[in-house]
Design a protein around this motif. Structure first.
Motif, PDB file in Angstrom:
ATOM      1  N   CYS A  79     -21.009  -4.866  57.256  1.00 32.48           N
ATOM      2  CA  CYS A  79     -21.339  -4.082  56.060  1.00 32.48           C
ATOM      3  C   CYS A  79     -22.754  -3.533  56.194  1.00 32.48           C
ATOM      4  O   CYS A  79     -23.664  -3.987  55.486  1.00 32.48           O
ATOM      5  CB  CYS A  79     -21.237  -4.947  54.808  1.00 32.48           C
ATOM      6  SG  CYS A  79     -19.670  -5.760  54.577  1.00 32.48           S
TER       7      CYS A  79
ATOM      8  N   GLN B 263     -13.103  -8.823  42.740  1.00 29.78           N
ATOM      9  CA  GLN B 263     -12.894  -7.556  43.452  1.00 29.78           C
ATOM     10  C   GLN B 263     -14.117  -7.201  44.308  1.00 29.78           C
ATOM     11  O   GLN B 263     -13.981  -6.714  45.438  1.00 29.78           O
ATOM     12  CB  GLN B 263     -12.592  -6.431  42.436  1.00 29.78           C
ATOM     13  CG  GLN B 263     -12.087  -5.148  43.076  1.00 29.78           C
ATOM     14  CD  GLN B 263     -10.847  -5.368  43.963  1.00 29.78           C
ATOM     15  OE1 GLN B 263      -9.905  -6.070  43.584  1.00 29.78           O
ATOM     16  NE2 GLN B 263     -10.867  -4.807  45.169  1.00 29.78           N
ATOM     17  N   ALA B 264     -15.307  -7.482  43.793  1.00 27.45           N
ATOM     18  CA  ALA B 264     -16.532  -7.171  44.559  1.00 27.45           C
ATOM     19  C   ALA B 264     -16.561  -7.971  45.864  1.00 27.45           C
ATOM     20  O   ALA B 264     -16.948  -7.447  46.920  1.00 27.45           O
ATOM     21  CB  ALA B 264     -17.769  -7.484  43.714  1.00 27.45           C
TER      22      ALA B 264
ATOM     23  N   ASP C 186     -13.942  -6.564  48.230  1.00 30.51           N
ATOM     24  CA  ASP C 186     -14.397  -5.314  48.853  1.00 30.51           C
ATOM     25  C   ASP C 186     -15.319  -5.572  50.045  1.00 30.51           C
ATOM     26  O   ASP C 186     -15.244  -4.866  51.047  1.00 30.51           O
ATOM     27  CB  ASP C 186     -15.130  -4.437  47.821  1.00 30.51           C
ATOM     28  CG  ASP C 186     -14.165  -3.886  46.771  1.00 30.51           C
ATOM     29  OD1 ASP C 186     -12.935  -3.914  47.023  1.00 30.51           O
ATOM     30  OD2 ASP C 186     -14.640  -3.455  45.691  1.00 30.51           O
TER      31      ASP C 186
ATOM     32  N   ALA D 149     -13.038  -6.694  52.835  1.00 35.37           N
ATOM     33  CA  ALA D 149     -12.059  -5.676  53.245  1.00 35.37           C
ATOM     34  C   ALA D 149     -12.655  -4.687  54.254  1.00 35.37           C
ATOM     35  O   ALA D 149     -11.925  -3.926  54.879  1.00 35.37           O
ATOM     36  CB  ALA D 149     -11.538  -4.930  52.015  1.00 35.37           C
ATOM     37  N   ARG D 150     -13.974  -4.738  54.451  1.00 36.90           N
ATOM     38  CA  ARG D 150     -14.598  -3.876  55.470  1.00 36.90           C
ATOM     39  C   ARG D 150     -14.091  -4.224  56.865  1.00 36.90           C
ATOM     40  O   ARG D 150     -14.087  -3.391  57.745  1.00 36.90           O
ATOM     41  CB  ARG D 150     -16.125  -4.045  55.457  1.00 36.90           C
ATOM     42  CG  ARG D 150     -16.796  -3.695  54.165  1.00 36.90           C
ATOM     43  CD  ARG D 150     -16.982  -2.234  53.966  1.00 36.90           C
ATOM     44  NE  ARG D 150     -17.649  -1.580  55.089  1.00 36.90           N
ATOM     45  CZ  ARG D 150     -17.984  -0.300  55.100  1.00 36.90           C
ATOM     46  NH1 ARG D 150     -17.689   0.463  54.073  1.00 36.90           N
ATOM     47  NH2 ARG D 150     -18.602   0.218  56.139  1.00 36.90           N
TER      48      ARG D 150
ATOM     49  N   ARG E  51      -6.334  -6.286  54.582  1.00 38.85           N
ATOM     50  CA  ARG E  51      -6.219  -6.588  53.156  1.00 38.85           C
ATOM     51  C   ARG E  51      -5.220  -7.705  52.851  1.00 38.85           C
ATOM     52  O   ARG E  51      -5.443  -8.519  51.943  1.00 38.85           O
ATOM     53  CB  ARG E  51      -5.862  -5.285  52.400  1.00 38.85           C
ATOM     54  CG  ARG E  51      -5.875  -5.397  50.891  1.00 38.85           C
ATOM     55  CD  ARG E  51      -7.261  -5.809  50.358  1.00 38.85           C
ATOM     56  NE  ARG E  51      -7.233  -6.095  48.914  1.00 38.85           N
ATOM     57  CZ  ARG E  51      -6.855  -7.252  48.384  1.00 38.85           C
ATOM     58  NH1 ARG E  51      -6.467  -8.258  49.164  1.00 38.85           N
ATOM     59  NH2 ARG E  51      -6.850  -7.425  47.076  1.00 38.85           N
TER      60      ARG E  51
END
Ligand code: UDX
Ligand code: UDX
Length: 463
Positions: free
Chosen positions: A24, A190-191, A194, A197-198, A202
């Motif tokens: 990230c 969700q944060a 996310d 998920a990088r 998923r």
């Protein structure tokens, strides 16, 4: 872009944040710790832990979007997401001593977050904690002293194993995120989804409620440890019969319902997690009045202790019931290969037991000697630490293989045999070496879960 903070620059915090920073690049990741020496080591060329692939990742992220610091308060103020990865050792005092998790560092971290926060934050439980810890943390964080800020607590347990941490983090079997079912709790989940998920597909990122998240970590470690205790229990029986535990494990593991992994018989499991987490599970069961369930899991630890003690008893018995003043070379100090970590290492359990028998113990290990010396405490004064395995074995009566380092496989065992006192013994606590070949060289060979190969008649010990 988010400011990510991790409190605790240990075996979990350091590698986990390095992998997040690498995947990230848009986020800024800071890892803080109270231990200034540890932080300095993370900033240097000599990292505080040995982990294959870690140096490379730190090299390409440190100073770009990954930073190590001791300025905890300042970084708490700046952070949007705070992972808490401080240690949660077994309590050594008061209620639950010897079993329950000591949560004082966790609570300290929560209070420190509360004192220094000026914006709302997501707090992520990375440390393995007892079920319902998040509830307590949320209660502290959202207490009245919290100047009206809202904190969401989510559970994101770490499943990486030491020695393969980077691979496990880069390609996890699953990432688990547990959170409250409130709208803001779900936003927090969700944060964290996310972020992962990088780089994680998923479908491998699963979300659960908070309590399932917390309990899944304890349950996974208990199941893994249980497999080792199960095969180790069978290994004891193999040693009394003509069975070979490797053959049994292979045959059992081919059953698709069981699977082949984590069935390696050994001198016992070690590491900072298994024993601590199972005892923690046991304590939780007792707390809820589930005594039969507690006893069931406690046996996994009891079997592990039996396996370690049995290994030493077999050594003493084989060496004519005395090892006093005999030089014994322990090959391996780390609790498994590819780590410098010696926490709960069976090698140190064996070392202490042999010292009690008044043996002259010498330990060799490619990476873990410094930690072994530290963990042995006062007893370290009675031990010789020798990086060279050939020098360690010279004039020894016996070698005990206690860590499955590949370094030990290709040594010149014929030369080692020549340099030892005869009769020479090898006790292979990891089934690492070629038994038949060692026997041919002249060694008396004892391996886990296999009949001994000796040059004299032997009978199995009573226990
Ligand atoms: C720890 C826990 O033992 C484990 O249960 C959990 O799953 C993850 O965190 P690990 O990273 O292996 O595992 O522990 P350790 O290497 O001891 O690292 C913890 C770090 O937290 C240490 O560097 C310690 O100095 C730091 N710490 C501890 C703080 O920064 N603040 C504190 O108040 C306490
Ligand atoms: C463990 C879990 O695997 C990991 O998911 C969790 O996050 C932390 O705890 P770790 O303790 O680092 O990881 O290493 P692991 O590979 O699980 O090994 C633990 C111990 O079991 C080691 O002493 C190892 O040598 C031993 N072991 C493992 C066996 O004796 N036989 C086996 O088949 C596998």
């Amino acid at each position: 872009m988010a400011n990510i903070l991790c409190i605790g620059a240990g075996h979990v915090g350091g590698p986990t944040m390095a992998v997040i920073a690498k995947n990230c690049p848009q986020h800024r990741v800071v890892v803080v710790d109270v231990d200034a020496a540890r932080v300095a080591a993370w900033q240097s060329d000599r990292l505080p832990i040995y982990e294959p692939g870690l140096d490379e990742i730190i090299h390409c992220t440190r100073g770009k979007n990954l930073f190590f610091s001791t300025e905890i308060n300042r970084h708490i103020a700046e952070a949007d997401i705070i992972f808490v990865s401080v240690n949660t050792p077994t309590k050594s005092f008061g209620q639950g001593a010897g079993k329950a998790a000591d949560l004082q560092y966790w609570e300290l971290a929560a209070r420190q977050i509360l004192e220094n926060a000026t914006t709302p934050k997501i707090v992520v439980e990375k440390s393995t904690v007892p079920v319902r810890t998040a509830e307590a943390m949320e209660c502290i964080l959202n207490s009245e002293s919290g100047n009206g800020l809202h904190f969401d607590v989510v559970s994101n347990p770490e499943f990486m194993a030491e020695g393969t941490a980077i691979r496990d983090l880069e390609e996890p079997d699953r990432v688990l995120i547990g959170g409250p079912e409130t709208p803001s709790g779900q936003k927090a989940v969700q944060a964290i989804v996310d972020i992962h998920a990088r780089w994680v597909p998923r479908e491998r990122i699963i979300t659960t409620n908070l309590w399932s998240g917390e309990l899944s970590k304890l349950a996974a470690n208990a199941f893994l440890a249980q497999r080792i205790s199960s095969i180790n229990a069978i290994s004891a029986l193999c040693e009394r019969t003509e069975a070979d535990v490797n053959e049994v494990a292979h045959a059992v593991g081919l059953d698709g319902r069981i699977g082949p992994r984590f069935l390696r018989a050994s001198v016992g499991f070690g590491g900072s997690c298994f024993k601590k987490d199972i005892l923690n599970l046991v304590y939780l069961c007792e707390y809820y009045g589930l005594y039969e369930v507690a006893t069931y899991w406690e046996q996994v630890v009891a079997m592990n202790e039996y396996q370690q003690q049995r290994f030493v008893s077999n050594m003493v018995y084989a060496m004519f019931n005395t090892v006093a003043h005999k030089r014994i070379a322990l090959f391996g100090a780390a609790f498994k290969a590819n780590t410098s970590d010696t926490r709960e290492s069976p090698a140190l359990v064996v070392c202490r037991a042999l010292l009690d028998e008044r043996a002259d113990v010498v330990i060799t290990d490619p990476y873990a000697l410094e930690n072994a010396r530290f963990d042995l405490g006062e007893m370290a004064g009675q031990v010789t630490f020798e990086p060279d395995p050939y020098a360690a074995a010279r004039d020894a009566h016996a070698i005990a293989i206690l860590t499955e380092w590949s370094h030990f496989v290709d040594l010149d065992y014929a030369a080692i045999y020549e340099s030892m006192v005869k009769p020479a013994f090898i006790f292979d606590g990891r089934n690492l070496l070629d038994r038949a070949r060692l026997h041919e060289i002249g060694f008396n060979v004892y391996a886990i879960g296999k009949p001994p190969l000796t040059h004299f008649a032997t009978t199995a010990p009573i226990r």
